[in-house]
Design a protein around this motif. Structure first.
Motif, PDB file in Angstrom:
ATOM      1  N   VAL A  78       0.792  -1.168  -0.046  1.00 37.03           N
ATOM      2  CA  VAL A  78       0.055  -0.158  -0.101  1.00 37.03           C
ATOM      3  C   VAL A  78       0.883   1.187   0.149  1.00 37.03           C
ATOM      4  CG1 VAL A  78      -1.821   1.475   1.155  1.00 37.03           C
ATOM      5  CG2 VAL A  78      -1.851  -0.956   1.080  1.00 37.03           C
ATOM      6  N   VAL A  79       1.792   1.266   0.832  1.00 36.62           N
ATOM      7  CA  VAL A  79       2.911   2.379   0.911  1.00 36.62           C
ATOM      8  C   VAL A  79       3.630   2.648  -0.540  1.00 36.62           C
ATOM      9  CG1 VAL A  79       4.860   3.158   1.906  1.00 36.62           C
ATOM     10  CG2 VAL A  79       3.204   2.220   3.516  1.00 36.62           C
ATOM     11  N   GLY A  80       3.858   1.415  -0.981  1.00 32.79           N
ATOM     12  CA  GLY A  80       4.828   1.568  -2.149  1.00 32.79           C
ATOM     13  C   GLY A  80       3.957   1.963  -3.583  1.00 32.79           C
ATOM     14  N   ILE A  81       2.711   1.452  -3.437  1.00 30.06           N
ATOM     15  CA  ILE A  81       1.832   2.094  -4.803  1.00 30.06           C
ATOM     16  C   ILE A  81       1.548   3.455  -4.367  1.00 30.06           C
ATOM     17  CG2 ILE A  81      -0.307   1.678  -5.688  1.00 30.06           C
ATOM     18  CD1 ILE A  81      -0.190  -1.386  -4.795  1.00 30.06           C
ATOM     19  N   GLY A  82       1.361   3.932  -2.990  1.00 31.85           N
ATOM     20  CA  GLY A  82       1.217   5.279  -2.794  1.00 31.85           C
ATOM     21  C   GLY A  82       2.222   6.309  -3.153  1.00 31.85           C
ATOM     22  N   LEU A  83       3.249   5.652  -3.055  1.00 33.83           N
ATOM     23  CA  LEU A  83       4.571   6.553  -3.467  1.00 33.83           C
ATOM     24  C   LEU A  83       4.808   6.546  -5.025  1.00 33.83           C
ATOM     25  CD1 LEU A  83       7.206   5.413  -0.805  1.00 33.83           C
ATOM     26  CD2 LEU A  83       6.001   7.525  -0.770  1.00 33.83           C
ATOM     27  N   VAL A  84       4.241   5.704  -5.744  1.00 31.01           N
ATOM     28  CA  VAL A  84       4.168   5.435  -7.078  1.00 31.01           C
ATOM     29  C   VAL A  84       3.327   6.472  -7.583  1.00 31.01           C
ATOM     30  CG1 VAL A  84       3.406   4.284  -9.172  1.00 31.01           C
ATOM     31  CG2 VAL A  84       4.683   3.254  -7.436  1.00 31.01           C
ATOM     32  N   GLY A  85       1.957   6.563  -6.589  1.00 31.26           N
ATOM     33  CA  GLY A  85       0.974   7.567  -7.028  1.00 31.26           C
ATOM     34  C   GLY A  85       1.648   9.173  -7.078  1.00 31.26           C
ATOM     35  N   MET A  86       2.584   9.151  -5.903  1.00 33.11           N
ATOM     36  CA  MET A  86       3.212  10.582  -5.759  1.00 33.11           C
ATOM     37  C   MET A  86       3.957  10.846  -6.849  1.00 33.11           C
ATOM     38  SD  MET A  86       3.849  13.300  -3.821  1.00 33.11           S
ATOM     39  CE  MET A  86       3.299  13.087  -2.005  1.00 33.11           C
ATOM     40  N   ALA A  87       4.707   9.906  -7.345  1.00 31.98           N
ATOM     41  CA  ALA A  87       5.718  10.047  -8.449  1.00 31.98           C
ATOM     42  C   ALA A  87       4.868  10.706  -9.693  1.00 31.98           C
ATOM     43  CB  ALA A  87       6.489   9.015  -8.762  1.00 31.98           C
ATOM     44  N   LEU A  88       3.789   9.690  -9.926  1.00 37.82           N
ATOM     45  CA  LEU A  88       3.118  10.344 -11.248  1.00 37.82           C
ATOM     46  C   LEU A  88       2.235  11.380 -11.009  1.00 37.82           C
ATOM     47  CD1 LEU A  88       1.338   6.663 -11.697  1.00 37.82           C
ATOM     48  CD2 LEU A  88       2.905   7.756 -13.223  1.00 37.82           C
ATOM     49  N   TRP A  89       1.819  12.115  -9.587  1.00 34.23           N
ATOM     50  CA  TRP A  89       1.255  13.232  -9.617  1.00 34.23           C
ATOM     51  C   TRP A  89       2.466  14.446  -9.781  1.00 34.23           C
ATOM     52  CZ3 TRP A  89       1.899  16.792  -5.229  1.00 34.23           C
ATOM     53  CH2 TRP A  89       1.037  17.843  -5.372  1.00 34.23           C
ATOM     54  N   GLN A  90       3.509  14.157  -9.286  1.00 34.01           N
ATOM     55  CA  GLN A  90       4.427  15.140  -9.461  1.00 34.01           C
ATOM     56  C   GLN A  90       4.909  15.079 -10.989  1.00 34.01           C
ATOM     57  OE1 GLN A  90       5.942  17.207  -7.381  1.00 34.01           O
ATOM     58  NE2 GLN A  90       5.466  16.598  -5.367  1.00 34.01           N
ATOM     59  N   LEU A  91       4.761  14.058 -11.530  1.00 34.86           N
ATOM     60  CA  LEU A  91       5.136  13.984 -13.095  1.00 34.86           C
ATOM     61  C   LEU A  91       4.213  14.938 -13.948  1.00 34.86           C
ATOM     62  CD1 LEU A  91       6.933  13.195 -15.410  1.00 34.86           C
ATOM     63  CD2 LEU A  91       5.625  11.180 -15.467  1.00 34.86           C
ATOM     64  N   SER A  92       2.731  14.654 -13.457  1.00 31.01           N
ATOM     65  CA  SER A  92       1.809  15.551 -14.018  1.00 31.01           C
ATOM     66  C   SER A  92       1.977  17.125 -13.663  1.00 31.01           C
ATOM     67  CB  SER A  92       0.587  15.102 -13.474  1.00 31.01           C
ATOM     68  OG  SER A  92       0.189  15.424 -12.098  1.00 31.01           O
ATOM     69  N   GLU A  93       2.344  17.363 -12.670  1.00 30.22           N
ATOM     70  CA  GLU A  93       2.748  18.662 -12.134  1.00 30.22           C
ATOM     71  C   GLU A  93       3.722  19.307 -13.297  1.00 30.22           C
ATOM     72  OE1 GLU A  93       1.295  20.716  -9.039  1.00 30.22           O
ATOM     73  OE2 GLU A  93      -0.075  19.389 -10.213  1.00 30.22           O
ATOM     74  N   LYS A 102       9.208  25.759 -11.009  1.00 30.45           N
ATOM     75  CA  LYS A 102       8.150  24.684 -10.553  1.00 30.45           C
ATOM     76  C   LYS A 102       8.171  23.333 -11.201  1.00 30.45           C
ATOM     77  CE  LYS A 102       5.318  27.832  -7.441  1.00 30.45           C
ATOM     78  NZ  LYS A 102       4.097  28.359  -7.320  1.00 30.45           N
ATOM     79  N   ARG A 103       8.070  23.489 -12.553  1.00 32.69           N
ATOM     80  CA  ARG A 103       8.190  22.198 -13.336  1.00 32.69           C
ATOM     81  C   ARG A 103       9.374  21.547 -13.186  1.00 32.69           C
ATOM     82  NH1 ARG A 103       5.932  24.044 -19.250  1.00 32.69           N
ATOM     83  NH2 ARG A 103       5.788  21.589 -19.560  1.00 32.69           N
ATOM     84  N   LEU A 104      10.409  22.267 -13.121  1.00 37.39           N
ATOM     85  CA  LEU A 104      11.868  21.620 -12.997  1.00 37.39           C
ATOM     86  C   LEU A 104      11.683  20.857 -11.658  1.00 37.39           C
ATOM     87  CD1 LEU A 104      13.993  23.826 -14.665  1.00 37.39           C
ATOM     88  CD2 LEU A 104      13.674  21.788 -15.563  1.00 37.39           C
ATOM     89  N   LEU A 105      11.339  21.609 -10.844  1.00 38.75           N
ATOM     90  CA  LEU A 105      11.402  21.065  -9.171  1.00 38.75           C
ATOM     91  C   LEU A 105      10.414  19.662  -9.211  1.00 38.75           C
ATOM     92  CD1 LEU A 105      11.240  24.335  -7.036  1.00 38.75           C
ATOM     93  CD2 LEU A 105      13.112  22.491  -7.372  1.00 38.75           C
ATOM     94  N   SER A 106       9.426  19.983 -10.065  1.00 42.09           N
ATOM     95  CA  SER A 106       8.370  18.454  -9.929  1.00 42.09           C
ATOM     96  C   SER A 106       9.134  17.465 -10.794  1.00 42.09           C
ATOM     97  CB  SER A 106       7.062  18.867 -10.606  1.00 42.09           C
ATOM     98  OG  SER A 106       6.598  19.900 -10.028  1.00 42.09           O
ATOM     99  N   VAL A 107       9.897  18.007 -11.718  1.00 41.95           N
ATOM    100  CA  VAL A 107      10.526  16.699 -12.321  1.00 41.95           C
ATOM    101  C   VAL A 107      11.696  15.989 -11.474  1.00 41.95           C
ATOM    102  CG1 VAL A 107      12.621  16.178 -14.153  1.00 41.95           C
ATOM    103  CG2 VAL A 107      10.432  17.490 -14.569  1.00 41.95           C
ATOM    104  N   GLY A 108      12.338  16.680 -10.699  1.00 35.84           N
ATOM    105  CA  GLY A 108      13.277  16.345  -9.866  1.00 35.84           C
ATOM    106  C   GLY A 108      12.563  15.335  -8.506  1.00 35.84           C
ATOM    107  N   ARG A 109      11.242  15.861  -8.043  1.00 35.32           N
ATOM    108  CA  ARG A 109      10.377  15.152  -6.970  1.00 35.32           C
ATOM    109  C   ARG A 109       9.981  13.730  -7.737  1.00 35.32           C
ATOM    110  NH1 ARG A 109       7.986  20.444  -6.214  1.00 35.32           N
ATOM    111  NH2 ARG A 109       9.112  21.493  -4.611  1.00 35.32           N
ATOM    112  N   ALA A 110       9.466  13.898  -9.003  1.00 32.94           N
ATOM    113  CA  ALA A 110       9.147  12.627  -9.523  1.00 32.94           C
ATOM    114  C   ALA A 110      10.043  11.609  -9.736  1.00 32.94           C
ATOM    115  CB  ALA A 110       8.548  12.977 -11.042  1.00 32.94           C
ATOM    116  N   VAL A 111      11.282  11.926 -10.110  1.00 31.78           N
ATOM    117  CA  VAL A 111      12.432  11.112 -10.156  1.00 31.78           C
ATOM    118  C   VAL A 111      12.764  10.443  -8.897  1.00 31.78           C
ATOM    119  CG1 VAL A 111      14.553  10.543 -10.657  1.00 31.78           C
ATOM    120  CG2 VAL A 111      13.728  11.897 -12.211  1.00 31.78           C
TER     121      VAL A 111
END
Length: 273
Positions: A78-93, A102-111
């Protein structure tokens, strides 16, 4: 005309479903991050108060703590899938954001969240060499490899400065309650707002201090060309116990990290996603 109208309606529905899926992913991600921070804070508090044994106050220690509980294996997924969700959301940002910075920061957070989610999921799948390793050893290994690169000292120093600056900025923004602009304040009661401010300010400042000290260790590793000077989360937290304030400062930082975890739960509930 009817056909074109139908296609437009279907397009809007699909777009809305996509937005709803990203919203769920983001909120799930904040909750998953909250679980990790709460557990790291609890583990650090145990160590500060003289308990904890051989526990690690870092992500690996948090995952081991989850795995040791009933239904722990399921919760890890559940935690792992949630963190995948966070990565996808940051990627959408990063894709649909309006400001370049902010877009560049979101790329870094997504990675970052992509890497963290992979380590959690591999741990859940039974490979404890990935997510469950010591953050201190991992930091030293990565630093050693970086130092061997051309201009490696400058690279490590730059990363250390970046981490430290991130900590300072995060702590200042938390103290100024900058997170308010991301919250649905109108949907919150006065009690909820006070609780969010207590956890957001104290947690953000504690997290910022940890980043600041960890960045300082990285800079020291670069200046002295010694990867052993680099510290992960566990050793960084233990360093607070070595100050004149002793283990009480470590305990205060530990409580702050747990508070930040609770703040993440609040973000999962009330953040504009």
């Amino acid at each position: 005309m009817v056909m074109h109208s139908s296609k437009a309606v279907l397009g809007q529905l699909n777009s809305r479903r996509g937005e709803q899926a990203l919203e769920v992913a983001g909120r799930w991600g904040f909750a998953a991050r909250g679980v990790i921070y709460v557990l790291v804070g609890v583990l650090a508090l145990r160590i500060a108060l003289g308990g904890g044994g051989g526990e690690q106050a870092d992500k690996g220690g948090a995952l081991a703590e989850i795995a040791s509980k009933p239904f722990g294996a399921a919760l890890l997924w559940v935690v792992g899938i949630g963190l995948v969700g966070m990565a996808l959301w940051q990627l959408s940002e990063a894709v649909w954001g309006t400001k370049t910075t902010k877009r560049l920061l979101s790329v870094g957070r997504a990675v970052f969240y992509g890497v963290v989610s992979w380590s959690v999921l591999t741990f859940a799948a039974g490979d404890h060499s990935q997510g469950g390793g010591s953050s201190d050893q991992q930091s030293q290994d990565v630093t050693a490899k970086a130092l061997d690169l051309p201009a490696g000292q400058w690279l490590v120093a730059a990363v250390g400065v970046g981490i430290a600056v991130t900590g300072v900025v995060g702590a200042v923004r938390a103290g100024m309650r900058k997170y308010h602009k991301h919250l649905k304040l109108g949907e919150m009661s006065a009690t909820s707002r006070r609780a969010v401010d207590v956890t957001g300010v104290s947690g953000g400042i504690a997290r910022g201090l940890v980043f600041l000290v960890a960045g300082g260790f990285a800079v020291a590793a670069a200046v002295q060309y010694d990867p052993d000077k680099a510290k992960g989360m566990d050793d960084t937290l233990r360093a607070f116990a070595g100050t004149p304030a002793g283990p009480w400062l470590m305990a205060a930082i530990a409580l702050g990290l747990a508070m930040f975890g609770v703040f993440c739960f609040a973000m999962a509930r009330w953040r504009r996603v």
